[in-house]
Scaffold this motif. Structure first.
Motif, PDB file in Angstrom:
ATOM      1  N   GLY A  71      28.447  35.065  23.710  1.00 34.88           N
ATOM      2  CA  GLY A  71      27.419  34.743  24.682  1.00 34.88           C
ATOM      3  C   GLY A  71      26.003  34.961  24.201  1.00 34.88           C
ATOM      4  O   GLY A  71      25.060  34.690  24.932  1.00 34.88           O
ATOM      5  N   HIS A  72      25.825  35.441  22.988  1.00 39.21           N
ATOM      6  CA  HIS A  72      24.485  35.660  22.466  1.00 39.21           C
ATOM      7  C   HIS A  72      23.975  34.406  21.757  1.00 39.21           C
ATOM      8  O   HIS A  72      24.751  33.680  21.149  1.00 39.21           O
ATOM      9  N   THR A  73      22.663  34.200  21.830  1.00 40.54           N
ATOM     10  CA  THR A  73      22.076  33.231  20.916  1.00 40.54           C
ATOM     11  C   THR A  73      22.182  33.830  19.523  1.00 40.54           C
ATOM     12  O   THR A  73      22.426  35.042  19.363  1.00 40.54           O
ATOM     13  N   LEU A  74      21.969  33.024  18.501  1.00 42.57           N
ATOM     14  CA  LEU A  74      22.057  33.543  17.136  1.00 42.57           C
ATOM     15  C   LEU A  74      21.004  34.628  16.904  1.00 42.57           C
ATOM     16  O   LEU A  74      21.294  35.659  16.284  1.00 42.57           O
ATOM     17  N   ASP A  75      19.793  34.424  17.414  1.00 41.66           N
ATOM     18  CA  ASP A  75      18.745  35.451  17.280  1.00 41.66           C
ATOM     19  C   ASP A  75      19.192  36.769  17.917  1.00 41.66           C
ATOM     20  O   ASP A  75      19.023  37.837  17.341  1.00 41.66           O
ATOM     21  N   GLU A  76      19.747  36.675  19.114  1.00 45.69           N
ATOM     22  CA  GLU A  76      20.213  37.889  19.803  1.00 45.69           C
ATOM     23  C   GLU A  76      21.350  38.557  19.045  1.00 45.69           C
ATOM     24  O   GLU A  76      21.401  39.789  18.929  1.00 45.69           O
ATOM     25  N   LEU A  77      22.252  37.734  18.513  1.00 47.20           N
ATOM     26  CA  LEU A  77      23.394  38.281  17.787  1.00 47.20           C
ATOM     27  C   LEU A  77      22.936  39.069  16.559  1.00 47.20           C
ATOM     28  O   LEU A  77      23.480  40.133  16.253  1.00 47.20           O
ATOM     29  N   ILE A  78      21.927  38.555  15.877  1.00 49.09           N
ATOM     30  CA  ILE A  78      21.395  39.268  14.706  1.00 49.09           C
ATOM     31  C   ILE A  78      20.835  40.623  15.129  1.00 49.09           C
ATOM     32  O   ILE A  78      21.093  41.638  14.485  1.00 49.09           O
ATOM     33  N   LYS A  79      20.069  40.627  16.212  1.00 48.02           N
ATOM     34  CA  LYS A  79      19.498  41.904  16.681  1.00 48.02           C
ATOM     35  C   LYS A  79      20.596  42.877  17.106  1.00 48.02           C
ATOM     36  O   LYS A  79      20.545  44.061  16.782  1.00 48.02           O
TER      37      LYS A  79
END
Ligand SMILES: [Fe+2]
Length: 159
Positions: A71-79
């Motif tokens: 459910g995360h965007t890729l940016d969120e997943l990285i963080k």
């Protein structure tokens, strides 16, 4: 059609009664020979069809085993996977997917244009001139082991 082009359409997977989001392989926004002679079609195909594809596949395989990261965007997943400096196993693949996406979006046939307005003014302020910046940028790329992939980051414009 290459195998990685067919696989790039696999963005969604249905397992049991759950629908799970997967990350897809984005196509470079240009033909694979568009950056020649600076970057060959073969180089593009290795970095996109093998490296980039491999990071997407690896990330999706990892996410199949860890549905708390769905459910995360890729940016969120990285963080999230950076985990305050104690990276989770998914961090490397997620960051490499982002890095390759960013790389493709940063390139274009015929190269970039001269910066304008505030960005040009900031470069001139920080480097003395655009010519001097260009020399330092090329020097940085040539002295970086590996890909020579360097960025200029402008955090904010300073008066
Ligand atoms: Fe690569």
């Amino acid at each position: 059609m290459q195998y990685w082009q067919r696989r790039s359409d696999l963005r969604w997977s249905h397992r049991a009664f759950n629908v799970s989001a997967y990350y897809g392989l984005k196509n470079p926004p240009f033909k694979h020979d568009a950056l020649e002679p600076y970057m060959s079609q073969r180089t593009i195909e290795i970095h996109w069809g093998e490296h980039h594809w491999g990071y997407v596949e690896g990330l999706n395989r990892q996410l199949e085993k860890n549905d708390t990261l769905y459910g995360h965007t890729l940016d969120e997943l990285i963080k999230v996977t950076y985990n305050n400096g104690n990276p989770l196993p998914e961090f490397n693949n997620a960051a490499q997917v982002w890095n390759h996406d960013f790389f493709w979006e940063s390139m274009q046939q015929g190269g970039g244009n001269m910066p304008i307005l505030g960005l040009l003014q900031q470069i001139e302020k920080d480097f003395g001139s655009f010519t001097n910046f260009r020399e330092k940028f090329i020097e940085a790329a040539l002295s970086l082991f590996g890909s020579g992939w360097v960025w200029l980051v402008c955090k904010s414009f300073v008066e």
